[in-house]
Enzyme design. Structure first.
Site, PDB file in Angstrom:
ATOM      1  N   THR A 173       0.823  -1.213   0.000  1.00 38.82           N
ATOM      2  CA  THR A 173       0.000   0.000   0.000  1.00 38.82           C
ATOM      3  C   THR A 173       0.859   1.267   0.000  1.00 38.82           C
ATOM      4  O   THR A 173       1.929   1.298   0.605  1.00 38.82           O
ATOM      5  CB  THR A 173      -0.958   0.042   1.227  1.00 38.82           C
ATOM      6  OG1 THR A 173      -1.869  -1.047   1.103  1.00 38.82           O
ATOM      7  CG2 THR A 173      -1.757   1.310   1.325  1.00 38.82           C
ATOM      8  N   GLY A 203     -10.164  -4.003   1.290  1.00 34.92           N
ATOM      9  CA  GLY A 203      -9.528  -3.655   2.563  1.00 34.92           C
ATOM     10  C   GLY A 203      -9.906  -2.256   2.998  1.00 34.92           C
ATOM     11  O   GLY A 203     -10.899  -1.684   2.537  1.00 34.92           O
ATOM     12  N   THR A 224      -1.795   2.137   6.455  1.00 37.33           N
ATOM     13  CA  THR A 224      -1.316   0.884   5.862  1.00 37.33           C
ATOM     14  C   THR A 224      -1.255  -0.174   6.957  1.00 37.33           C
ATOM     15  O   THR A 224      -0.797   0.104   8.063  1.00 37.33           O
ATOM     16  CB  THR A 224       0.067   1.037   5.203  1.00 37.33           C
ATOM     17  OG1 THR A 224       0.527  -0.272   4.840  1.00 37.33           O
ATOM     18  CG2 THR A 224       1.099   1.686   6.114  1.00 37.33           C
ATOM     19  N   GLY A 225      -1.719  -1.359   6.638  1.00 38.82           N
ATOM     20  CA  GLY A 225      -1.699  -2.417   7.648  1.00 38.82           C
ATOM     21  C   GLY A 225      -2.759  -3.453   7.354  1.00 38.82           C
ATOM     22  O   GLY A 225      -3.303  -3.485   6.251  1.00 38.82           O
ATOM     23  N   GLY A 227      -5.878  -4.672   6.781  1.00 42.70           N
ATOM     24  CA  GLY A 227      -7.073  -3.906   6.445  1.00 42.70           C
ATOM     25  C   GLY A 227      -8.308  -4.225   7.267  1.00 42.70           C
ATOM     26  O   GLY A 227      -9.049  -3.318   7.659  1.00 42.70           O
TER      27      GLY A 227
END
Ligand code: ASP
Length: 306
Positions: A173, A203, A224-225, A227
């Protein structure tokens, strides 16, 4: 001191110095730096934060090492399904798309949804039809082909596993947040999602309030991570709410959400954030996050590890 600033990210996760070569590292840093400069040039000329975050995100989407645009991961069918969203903080206008393939720059399509339709969010075939109608650049499948990503997918395609970018804990991302000279904030996020994800999975990146949010009263955020956990925690809007309703500073709000609330439900990742004064925070609870900024002093800094 200028009254504008910008930050970008290229994903968070288990990014360890021990598994990185110096050549790779400098390529990643150059990708971040180029994106920052493309957005900053716009801000410096008095341009808008929405133009700056779009330009920076396009630069990251065109850079094949991050999981978005050209570098997007493969889904379970061996195809690319990309999600993106963009928001500006003055009128709270927003645009989002999900599950698109063949679109060279998903963030530009999200912006067109914001500006040229009555809607906020178009998905799948509807988003692609809109892109074709409006003349957005469509690429053949092979533009998105990447041997490295293909191998990642081949490795797990029959296992039923779903992975975030190229290791168990490395998230992809990209995103950008900015403040312009007129005091307007904006945020943008774009992703290829998760390797081997189920067809149709969406996500947090394209969800306004979860992966992306901007409000001139508070801040602009791009996440970001993992989702699913970011959606359940409504991360981006939660930070804005803590500032608006509780009067917390950007740092205090980020700390609560990233280092406490997300951690408690196992939500690994991070975000980039900027407030109405141009103060930047880049918190993450993973091993690392590809990240960088040019602050109100004009200082550029890009980092990967803790
Ligand atoms: N948040 C993105 C998603 O869940 C993944 C990422 O940040 O790498 O699709």
């Amino acid at each position: 001191m200028s009254r504008f600033a910008i930050a970008v990210h290229g994903g968070a996760g288990t990014i360890l110095k021990s598994s990185m070569t110096s050549v790779l590292e400098s390529q990643y840093l150059k990708g971040l730096e180029d994106a920052l400069k493309s957005g900053y040039e716009i801000l410096k000329k008095g341009g808008s934060s929405i133009d700056a975050v779009e330009a920076a995100t396009i630069s990251l989407e065109n850079f094949p090492m991050f999981n978005s645009g050209k570098g997007s991961v493969f889904n379970h069918e061996g195809k690319h399904e990309m999600d993106a969203s963009i928001m500006e903080g003055q009128f709270l206008d927003a645009g989002a798309i999900s599950g698109v393939s063949g679109i060279k720059n998903p963030i530009a399509l999200a912006r067109l949804v914001m500006e040229k339709t009555e809607h906020v969010y178009l998905s799948g075939e509807g988003a692609i039809n809109f892109a074709k109608k409006i003349g957005v650049k469509i690429e053949e499948e092979d533009y998105f082909f990447n041997e490295f990503r293909y191998q990642q997918w081949l490795d797990i395609k029959d296992s039923g596993a779903v992975k975030l970018d190229h290791s168990d804990k490395k998230f992809g991302t990209v995103g950008a947040v900015a403040l312009d000279i007129n005091g307007n904030l904006a945020a943008a996020t774009s992703t290829g999602g998760m390797t081997n994800k189920q067809f149709g999975r969406v996500g947090d990146s394209s969800i306004i309030g979860a992966g992306t949010y901007a409000n001139n009263k508070t801040c602009a955020i791009s996440c970001t991570g993992h989702g699913e956990l970011f959606i359940r925690s409504v991360v981006a809007y939660d930070i804005s709410c803590l500032m608006e309703y509780k009067g917390l500073s950007l740092k205090e709000a980020c700390d609560i959400v990233v280092h406490d609330k997300l951690v408690k439900i196992g939500g690994e990742g991070g975000l980039i954030a900027i407030d109405a004064l141009g103060k930047i925070e880049l918190p993450f609870n993973s091993e690392g996050m590809y990240r960088g900024f040019i602050d109100t002093q004009g200082i550029l800094k890009c980092e990967i590890y803790k």
